[in-house]
Motif scaffolding. Sequence first.
Motif, PDB file in Angstrom:
ATOM      1  N   ILE A  57       0.831  -1.213   0.000  1.00 34.15           N
ATOM      2  CA  ILE A  57       0.000   0.000   0.000  1.00 34.15           C
ATOM      3  C   ILE A  57       0.862   1.259   0.000  1.00 34.15           C
ATOM      4  CG2 ILE A  57      -0.295   0.055   2.522  1.00 34.15           C
ATOM      5  CD1 ILE A  57      -3.192   0.996   1.958  1.00 34.15           C
ATOM      6  N   VAL A  58       2.037   1.154   0.617  1.00 31.58           N
ATOM      7  CA  VAL A  58       2.957   2.298   0.612  1.00 31.58           C
ATOM      8  C   VAL A  58       3.535   2.476  -0.794  1.00 31.58           C
ATOM      9  CG1 VAL A  58       5.122   3.205   1.529  1.00 31.58           C
ATOM     10  CG2 VAL A  58       3.512   2.040   3.064  1.00 31.58           C
ATOM     11  N   ALA A  59       3.897   1.365  -1.406  1.00 31.90           N
ATOM     12  CA  ALA A  59       4.404   1.437  -2.790  1.00 31.90           C
ATOM     13  C   ALA A  59       3.332   2.032  -3.707  1.00 31.90           C
ATOM     14  CB  ALA A  59       4.808   0.044  -3.268  1.00 31.90           C
ATOM     15  N   ASP A  60       2.082   1.649  -3.472  1.00 34.04           N
ATOM     16  CA  ASP A  60       0.978   2.174  -4.304  1.00 34.04           C
ATOM     17  C   ASP A  60       0.826   3.684  -4.111  1.00 34.04           C
ATOM     18  OD1 ASP A  60       0.502  -0.371  -5.159  1.00 34.04           O
ATOM     19  OD2 ASP A  60      -1.301  -0.692  -3.930  1.00 34.04           O
ATOM     20  N   LEU A  61       0.906   4.110  -2.854  1.00 33.31           N
ATOM     21  CA  LEU A  61       0.771   5.547  -2.573  1.00 33.31           C
ATOM     22  C   LEU A  61       1.917   6.316  -3.227  1.00 33.31           C
ATOM     23  CD1 LEU A  61      -0.525   7.978  -1.129  1.00 33.31           C
ATOM     24  CD2 LEU A  61       0.869   7.411   0.882  1.00 33.31           C
ATOM     25  N   ARG A  62       3.127   5.813  -3.078  1.00 33.50           N
ATOM     26  CA  ARG A  62       4.274   6.483  -3.701  1.00 33.50           C
ATOM     27  C   ARG A  62       4.104   6.553  -5.218  1.00 33.50           C
ATOM     28  NH1 ARG A  62       9.552   3.993  -0.479  1.00 33.50           N
ATOM     29  NH2 ARG A  62       9.185   5.057   1.507  1.00 33.50           N
ATOM     30  N   ALA A  63       3.602   5.477  -5.805  1.00 30.64           N
ATOM     31  CA  ALA A  63       3.392   5.461  -7.261  1.00 30.64           C
ATOM     32  C   ALA A  63       2.321   6.479  -7.661  1.00 30.64           C
ATOM     33  CB  ALA A  63       3.002   4.055  -7.716  1.00 30.64           C
ATOM     34  N   ALA A  64       1.279   6.583  -6.842  1.00 28.96           N
ATOM     35  CA  ALA A  64       0.202   7.544  -7.148  1.00 28.96           C
ATOM     36  C   ALA A  64       0.730   8.975  -7.086  1.00 28.96           C
ATOM     37  CB  ALA A  64      -0.965   7.357  -6.178  1.00 28.96           C
ATOM     38  N   VAL A  65       1.576   9.238  -6.119  1.00 32.97           N
ATOM     39  CA  VAL A  65       2.174  10.578  -6.021  1.00 32.97           C
ATOM     40  C   VAL A  65       3.081  10.812  -7.232  1.00 32.97           C
ATOM     41  CG1 VAL A  65       3.742  12.046  -4.676  1.00 32.97           C
ATOM     42  CG2 VAL A  65       2.003  10.677  -3.496  1.00 32.97           C
TER      43      VAL A  65
END
Length: 184
Positions: A57-65
Amino acid sequence: MRILGLCGSLRSGSFNASVLRTATDLTVAPREFVVWPDLGRLPFFDADVEATALPGIVADLRAAVGAADGVLVVTPEYAHGTSGVLKNALEWMVGGGEIAGKPVALASASTAITGGDSARAWVSQTLTVMSARVIPQDLRVPQAARKFADGRITDEPTLTALRELLDALAEAAAEANETNGTFA
Ligand SMILES: Cc1cc2nc3c(=O)[nH]c(=O)nc-3n(C[C@H](O)[C@H](O)[C@H](O)COP(=O)(O)O)c2cc1C
């Protein structure tokens, strides 16, 4: 032109979440406004976990940013600061570096007459240290209980101020893309 909305409040009736909902309504193609669904699902930041097994979920958030041209961060004010939820999300973003150089606009809605000024100041300081490009324009919504209905902003001056903020953020994002050689 994609703007990502991040909200520091988990409350179902959150005025800050309502700012993002309204921003989504106000955004028309070719602009796109995407709201990150729930910062409350992030685990607490732990540097050991970051170093050994980064949560998906952290990787996903970083990717979204990383995929966003600009970010609109909306924060509640708790005890003269931002929420633990938002601070936690920002801590996870430090290591990824995606927010560095990214245009970011800040907004806060509060039931108090101060409109969340202290919370925005906290968030601005943190984002600046993370090398985000915090734009000078922002949005404060004091006495929020009078300015929303059914999860949207109903107060006309606040709606106008949000429109202006979204335009300023889009302009900063376009400028950043030009500087970076990215087609927006
Ligand atoms: C624990 C707590 C502390 C708060 N502290 C402040 C504060 O220091 N300053 C302020 O303006 N509002 C404060 N408030 C009011 C919140 O800003 C208000 O409830 C706001 O609507 C929260 O954002 P939300 O509607 O997005 O959930 C506090 C609320 C709570 C529950």
